[in-house]
Design a protein around this motif. Structure first.
Motif, PDB file in Angstrom:
ATOM      1  N   SER A  64      -6.556   3.108  -3.213  1.00 35.84           N
ATOM      2  CA  SER A  64      -6.280   4.528  -3.029  1.00 35.84           C
ATOM      3  C   SER A  64      -6.426   5.249  -4.358  1.00 35.84           C
ATOM      4  O   SER A  64      -5.914   4.770  -5.384  1.00 35.84           O
ATOM      5  CB  SER A  64      -4.860   4.736  -2.491  1.00 35.84           C
ATOM      6  N   LYS A  69      -3.813   0.247   7.650  1.00 37.41           N
ATOM      7  CA  LYS A  69      -2.547   0.696   7.086  1.00 37.41           C
ATOM      8  C   LYS A  69      -1.388   0.336   8.011  1.00 37.41           C
ATOM      9  O   LYS A  69      -0.292  -0.020   7.551  1.00 37.41           O
ATOM     10  CB  LYS A  69      -2.585   2.207   6.829  1.00 37.41           C
ATOM     11  N   LYS A  70      -1.650   0.383   9.322  1.00 42.11           N
ATOM     12  CA  LYS A  70      -0.626  -0.055  10.283  1.00 42.11           C
ATOM     13  C   LYS A  70      -0.401  -1.554  10.178  1.00 42.11           C
ATOM     14  O   LYS A  70       0.723  -2.040  10.266  1.00 42.11           O
ATOM     15  CB  LYS A  70      -1.051   0.328  11.702  1.00 42.11           C
ATOM     16  N   GLN A  91     -12.002   6.453   7.667  1.00 42.57           N
ATOM     17  CA  GLN A  91     -10.556   6.654   7.649  1.00 42.57           C
ATOM     18  C   GLN A  91      -9.878   6.188   8.937  1.00 42.57           C
ATOM     19  O   GLN A  91      -8.708   5.776   8.920  1.00 42.57           O
ATOM     20  CB  GLN A  91     -10.243   8.131   7.387  1.00 42.57           C
ATOM     21  N   ALA A  92     -10.595   6.189  10.061  1.00 42.55           N
ATOM     22  CA  ALA A  92     -10.011   5.689  11.314  1.00 42.55           C
ATOM     23  C   ALA A  92      -9.763   4.185  11.201  1.00 42.55           C
ATOM     24  O   ALA A  92      -8.706   3.684  11.603  1.00 42.55           O
ATOM     25  CB  ALA A  92     -10.939   5.996  12.487  1.00 42.55           C
ATOM     26  N   GLU A 111      -6.885   3.592   8.701  1.00 40.18           N
ATOM     27  CA  GLU A 111      -5.568   3.860   9.278  1.00 40.18           C
ATOM     28  C   GLU A 111      -5.068   2.677  10.086  1.00 40.18           C
ATOM     29  O   GLU A 111      -3.870   2.364  10.084  1.00 40.18           O
ATOM     30  CB  GLU A 111      -5.612   5.117  10.160  1.00 40.18           C
ATOM     31  N   ASN A 112      -5.985   1.991  10.791  1.00 42.64           N
ATOM     32  CA  ASN A 112      -5.590   0.795  11.535  1.00 42.64           C
ATOM     33  C   ASN A 112      -5.070  -0.289  10.601  1.00 42.64           C
ATOM     34  O   ASN A 112      -4.084  -0.974  10.902  1.00 42.64           O
ATOM     35  CB  ASN A 112      -6.771   0.249  12.356  1.00 42.64           C
TER      36      ASN A 112
END
Length: 314
Positions: free
Chosen positions: A237, A281-282, A274-275, A278-279
């Motif tokens: 990041s 990140k979960k 980013q989709a 995000e997965n």
């Protein structure tokens, strides 16, 4: 256009057709311009530098033997030790996009990691063992000796990339946190369930390198978890969300991951989608929920790692 130009044109067109990426995406990853790649497709460029061929080959996810073929088709000598700086230099120009850029070879995976690690920012690693860049010099060459035998450049290339990755890690640690999440059982298996005494010694050195980093850098946060991750992944990041996007490099963990010899092939990719991120990140949040609290103090963590090393030594 002469016969040789026609042959080169057909060769490049065939490589581009086989790639799942568009010309724009290949241009972004290779650092070459879209018009330049188009001219290569047309066969109008007669003198292509080695650096450009290597950059294009990496974007196309070619293996070292395939890169040798590319060099030969463009009347260049096959790969040698002198080309290693050119491979490393490509990581300064790689621009990972929202596409899923496939990664099949270990050295390509390392190059993608290095390209991400060159950028400052928070760095998160999820894996079954300490960061691969903490391996001692010579470990990769030993563990992947079959790959070294398949191509004379492989050993020197991966060792050089590992050294540069460690250098970038240490630079980043001066200003930004680096978090690693490792399954406790996976780590124990890594060092204790190794039947090759020489490889076990390399792994002991690997863990000692992680211990040294834990003790030397407050920004290095090493967490043991109760759950084994489904994937190895690195998430980077930027320091300021307005200046860039998160980047993900991921590989599926192969079966029998603790055996000494590896095929050198991976099922992985790099992306700024980013989709997809995000997965993961979960997935990261789920991993964080399994962190073992009693090892969250550096003293207890180091004591546990030292105990693993002592057990493996005797």
């Amino acid at each position: 256009m002469n016969q040789q130009q026609h042959a080169r044109s057909a060769y490049i067109q065939d490589l581009l057709k086989q790639s799942p990426l568009s010309r724009n995406q290949i241009a972004s990853i290779s650092g070459l311009s879209n018009p330049y790649i188009l001219d290569l497709e047309k066969g109008t460029i007669t003198n292509v530098g080695r650096d450009k061929l290597i950059a294009l080959a990496i974007a196309l996810d070619l293996g070292l033997k395939q890169i040798d073929e590319m060099m030969t088709r463009f009347d260049r000598a096959t790969l040698s030790e002198a080309d290693i700086p050119l491979f490393v230099e490509t990581t300064r120009r790689i621009r990972i996009s929202s596409a899923l850029h496939p990664v099949h070879d270990s050295f390509t995976f390392d190059l993608m990691l290095l390209s991400v690690e060159r950028h400052a920012g928070r760095h998160i690693i999820v894996s079954p063992r300490p960061a691969s860049c903490l391996r001692a010099e010579g470990h990769r060459r030993y563990a992947e000796n079959r790959l070294c035998e398949e191509h004379p450049l492989y050993g020197d290339l991966v060792e050089t990339i590992v050294k540069e990755r460690k250098h970038r890690l240490l630079i980043n640690l001066n200003q930004h946190p680096v978090e690693q999440y490792v399954c406790r059982e996976c780590l124990a298996d890594y060092i204790l369930r190794c039947g090759d005494p020489q490889e076990r010694n390399w792994r002991i050195r690997h863990i000692r390198s992680a211990i040294n980093l834990i003790e030397a850098h407050d920004n290095f946060q090493f967490h043991l978890t109760t759950e084994c991750p489904s994937f190895i992944f690195v998430l980077k990041s930027p320091p300021d969300s307005t200046t860039g996007s998160d980047t993900l490099v991921i590989a599926n963990i192969p079966p029998h991951r603790y055996q000494v010899k590896t095929s050198g092939l991976l099922a992985g990719f790099a992306t700024e989608n980013q989709a997809v991120i995000e997965n993961f990140k979960k997935e990261l949040q789920a991993v964080k929920c399994t962190v073992i609290e009693k090892f969250e103090t550096r003293q207890r963590l180091v004591a546990h790692l030292e105990e693993l090393v002592a057990t493996a030594t005797h």
